[in-house]
Enzyme design. Sequence first.
Site, PDB file in Angstrom:
ATOM      1  N   GLY A 189       6.102  -5.529   0.540  1.00  0.00           N
ATOM      2  CA  GLY A 189       5.091  -4.327   0.280  1.00  0.00           C
ATOM      3  C   GLY A 189       5.723  -3.145   1.385  1.00  0.00           C
ATOM      4  CE1 TYR A 238     -11.143  -0.838   1.711  1.00  0.00           C
ATOM      5  CE2 TYR A 238     -11.629  -2.876   3.121  1.00  0.00           C
ATOM      6  CZ  TYR A 238     -10.649  -2.003   2.447  1.00  0.00           C
ATOM      7  OH  TYR A 238      -9.271  -2.716   2.550  1.00  0.00           O
ATOM      8  CB  THR A 271       4.319   3.676   0.478  1.00  0.00           C
ATOM      9  OG1 THR A 271       3.641   2.708  -0.185  1.00  0.00           O
ATOM     10  CG2 THR A 271       5.220   4.360  -0.483  1.00  0.00           C
ATOM     11  CB  ALA A 297      -1.864  -2.213  -1.283  1.00  0.00           C
ATOM     12  CB  VAL A 316      -4.135   9.981   3.561  1.00  0.00           C
ATOM     13  CG1 VAL A 316      -3.929  10.299   2.221  1.00  0.00           C
ATOM     14  CG2 VAL A 316      -5.337  10.766   4.168  1.00  0.00           C
ATOM     15  CG  PHE A 344       6.660  -3.451  -8.525  1.00  0.00           C
ATOM     16  CD1 PHE A 344       7.820  -3.318  -9.310  1.00  0.00           C
ATOM     17  CD2 PHE A 344       5.583  -4.159  -9.257  1.00  0.00           C
ATOM     18  CE1 PHE A 344       7.965  -3.803 -10.691  1.00  0.00           C
ATOM     19  CE2 PHE A 344       5.681  -4.518 -10.427  1.00  0.00           C
ATOM     20  CZ  PHE A 344       6.809  -4.475 -11.305  1.00  0.00           C
ATOM     21  CD  GLU A 345       7.303   2.176  -4.446  1.00  0.00           C
ATOM     22  OE1 GLU A 345       7.177   3.321  -5.218  1.00  0.00           O
ATOM     23  OE2 GLU A 345       6.548   1.787  -3.676  1.00  0.00           O
TER      24      GLU A 345
HETATM   25  P1  NAD Z   1       0.315   1.443  -0.046  1.00  0.00           P
HETATM   26  O1  NAD Z   1       0.002   1.832  -1.330  1.00  0.00           O
HETATM   27  O2  NAD Z   1       0.849   2.705   0.682  1.00  0.00           O
HETATM   28  O3  NAD Z   1       1.725   0.324  -0.084  1.00  0.00           O
HETATM   29  C1  NAD Z   1       1.717  -0.744  -0.896  1.00  0.00           C
HETATM   30  C2  NAD Z   1       3.075  -1.303  -0.886  1.00  0.00           C
HETATM   31  O4  NAD Z   1       2.911  -2.617  -1.973  1.00  0.00           O
HETATM   32  C3  NAD Z   1       4.098  -0.470  -1.406  1.00  0.00           C
HETATM   33  O5  NAD Z   1       5.325  -0.695  -0.723  1.00  0.00           O
HETATM   34  C4  NAD Z   1       4.186  -0.948  -3.058  1.00  0.00           C
HETATM   35  O6  NAD Z   1       5.447  -0.823  -3.463  1.00  0.00           O
HETATM   36  C5  NAD Z   1       3.896  -2.313  -2.814  1.00  0.00           C
HETATM   37  N1  NAD Z   1       3.709  -3.151  -3.951  1.00  0.00           N
HETATM   38  C6  NAD Z   1       2.614  -2.777  -4.722  1.00  0.00           C
HETATM   39  N2  NAD Z   1       2.564  -3.722  -5.899  1.00  0.00           N
HETATM   40  C7  NAD Z   1       3.648  -4.638  -5.630  1.00  0.00           C
HETATM   41  C8  NAD Z   1       4.433  -5.724  -6.218  1.00  0.00           C
HETATM   42  N3  NAD Z   1       3.457  -6.070  -7.626  1.00  0.00           N
HETATM   43  N4  NAD Z   1       5.243  -6.052  -6.028  1.00  0.00           N
HETATM   44  C9  NAD Z   1       5.782  -5.669  -4.707  1.00  0.00           C
HETATM   45  N5  NAD Z   1       5.511  -4.664  -3.961  1.00  0.00           N
HETATM   46  C10 NAD Z   1       4.317  -4.095  -4.408  1.00  0.00           C
HETATM   47  O7  NAD Z   1      -0.691   0.789   0.535  1.00  0.00           O
HETATM   48  P2  NAD Z   1      -1.198   0.819   2.205  1.00  0.00           P
HETATM   49  O8  NAD Z   1      -2.479   1.585   2.303  1.00  0.00           O
HETATM   50  O9  NAD Z   1      -0.243   0.782   3.206  1.00  0.00           O
HETATM   51  O10 NAD Z   1      -1.790  -0.704   2.208  1.00  0.00           O
HETATM   52  C11 NAD Z   1      -1.033  -1.931   2.700  1.00  0.00           C
HETATM   53  C12 NAD Z   1      -2.200  -3.013   3.450  1.00  0.00           C
HETATM   54  O11 NAD Z   1      -2.948  -2.347   4.636  1.00  0.00           O
HETATM   55  C13 NAD Z   1      -3.231  -3.346   2.342  1.00  0.00           C
HETATM   56  O12 NAD Z   1      -3.646  -4.767   2.517  1.00  0.00           O
HETATM   57  C14 NAD Z   1      -4.268  -2.431   2.638  1.00  0.00           C
HETATM   58  O13 NAD Z   1      -5.711  -2.985   2.309  1.00  0.00           O
HETATM   59  C15 NAD Z   1      -4.247  -2.384   4.329  1.00  0.00           C
HETATM   60  N6  NAD Z   1      -5.004  -1.384   4.986  1.00  0.00           N
HETATM   61  C16 NAD Z   1      -5.033  -0.022   4.526  1.00  0.00           C
HETATM   62  C17 NAD Z   1      -5.644   0.777   5.132  1.00  0.00           C
HETATM   63  C18 NAD Z   1      -5.623   2.386   4.668  1.00  0.00           C
HETATM   64  O14 NAD Z   1      -6.565   3.127   5.126  1.00  0.00           O
HETATM   65  N7  NAD Z   1      -4.875   2.743   4.048  1.00  0.00           N
HETATM   66  C19 NAD Z   1      -6.497   0.551   6.341  1.00  0.00           C
HETATM   67  C20 NAD Z   1      -6.469  -0.901   6.772  1.00  0.00           C
HETATM   68  C21 NAD Z   1      -5.552  -1.796   6.033  1.00  0.00           C
END
Ligand code: NAD
Length: 390
Positions: free
Chosen positions: A52, A238, A55, A144, A277, A78-79
Site C-alpha cells: 500500500g 468509525y 499514497t 486501504a 485527508v 494498485f494504481e
Molecule cells: P490511501 O488510500 O492513501 O492508501 C491506500 C494504499 O493502498 C494505496 O497505496 C493503494 O494503491 C493501496 N491499495 C488499495 N487497494 C489495493 C490492492 N488491492 N492491492 C494493493 N494495494 C492496494 O489510504 P491511507 O489513508 O493512507 O490508509 C492507509 C492505512 O492507514 C489504512 O489502514 C487506514 O485505515 C490507516 N489510517 C488512515 C488514517 C487517515 O486519516 N487517513 C488515520 C489512521 C489510520
Amino acid sequence: MVVEPKVKGFICTTAHPKGCEESVRRQIECTKQYREGAQVPSKVPKKVLVIGSSTGYGLASRIAVTYGYGADTIGVAFEKESNGKRTATAGWYNTAAFEAFAKEDGYYAKSFNGDGFSTEMKEQVIQCIKEDFGQVDLIVYSMAAPRRTMPDGTVVSSVLKTVGEPFTNKTIDLRTNEIKEVTVPAANDDEIQATVQVMGGEDWKDWIRALHDAGVIKQGAVTLAYSYIGPVVTHPIYKEGSIGQAKKHLYDTSVQLTKEFADIGLKAYISVNKALVTQSSAAIPIVPLYMSLLYRIMKEAGLHEGCIEQMDRLFLDKLIGHVETDEEGRIRMDDYEMRADVQKKITDVWEGIDSQSVQELADIEGFWDEFYQMFGFRYDNVDYTEDVQI
Ligand code: NAD
C-alpha cells in the site's frame, strides 16, 4: 496535455504528474530535515517491504524509511496507468516520482502494481525479495481498499456504516461546504463480515505467513499496520462502526502474529495514526467536518502534522530502539490529536457549528488544499497551464 482537476464529491478523477512529483519531493525534503534533528541509531531496518505504498501513510512510510534510515524498499500498490487520454492515478505518478528520486539518490526502489490481496502478487514479491534482498527486516501493511477479490474469485466490499443503530450527526457537504445532517445506516452482518475481510488483518496475516514460509523474513523483524481510533463524536461511524470492527480484527491479528511467528522473533505492531485527508478518509461521512475543525485547532496550537510528519516521527522516534506503546501495545501517533485540550476545543464548537460559522471555525481551505495536493494540484511552484506528458 494541460491537466486540470476534475473533482466529483470526495474524489478527483485526474492527477497531475508534475504536481505529484512535487508532492513526493516535498515529503522527501521533510524527512531529510527531520533526520537532521533525530538521533538515528545504527541498527535500523534496511530492507523494507511496504504494502500500500503509493499514497497516504504507505507512501510516507516508504519515504521515511528511505530518507530516514537509508533503507531499500519494495512497494506494492494498485494504481491505474494512463491510457493516453486519461491521466494515471496520483499513486501511479507518486510511485514513478519516488522511484526516480530514490534511484538518483542511490537507493534501491522497486514497485509492483497490482492486487496485493492476490497470491500471485505475494509470489512475485517473494521472488523479488529472494533475488534482490535475501530477507526483509520491516514489513509495513498500509493497504486501504474498497473491495477484495477472494481466492475463489468472489468479490467482497467494505462499507462505512454503523453497527447496531443508524447514527445521525453533522457532516460537511464537500460540494458546497455546507453543514448538513447525515444519517449513516447500520450495516448488516454480511456487510460487517465483508468489511472485516477487506480491512481487517486476514490479508496482513496471509502476507506474513507467505513471507515466513518462504524464509524471507529476517530474525527479529518488525511488521506494522495502521489504525485509527478518534474522538467520541466519530465513534459510531468509525471506532464502533463497521470499519472499527475491521480495525479490532487488525489489532487482534497483531497480537496473533507476534505469538505465531515467535520462532523468528517477529514483532507485530499497530500504529494508531492521526486523522488526515487521504483518498480513503475523505470518503467517510462526518470525518471531513471533524478533520477540518481539527486542522484549524492543531495548526493554531502548532501541532498539525501531515502523513510525512507522522511517519517521520513514527519511524525515527517511536519505532527504533525502545518501542513506545500504550498499555495495549499500540504505538500512538494520535497523541497530539487526542490531547485533552485539542479535543475539548472541538467538543466546545461541535454542537453550535453551522454553514456560516464553519467558515470561521474550521480550516476548510486547509482541508481542500490537502485534498487537491493529494492529486498533485495547488502547488505554487508548478505551472498548471503547461502541457505535460501524462
Ligand atoms: P490511501 O488510500 O492513501 O492508501 C491506500 C494504499 O493502498 C494505496 O497505496 C493503494 O494503491 C493501496 N491499495 C488499495 N487497494 C489495493 C490492492 N488491492 N492491492 C494493493 N494495494 C492496494 O489510504 P491511507 O489513508 O493512507 O490508509 C492507509 C492505512 O492507514 C489504512 O489502514 C487506514 O485505515 C490507516 N489510517 C488512515 C488514517 C487517515 O486519516 N487517513 C488515520 C489512521 C489510520
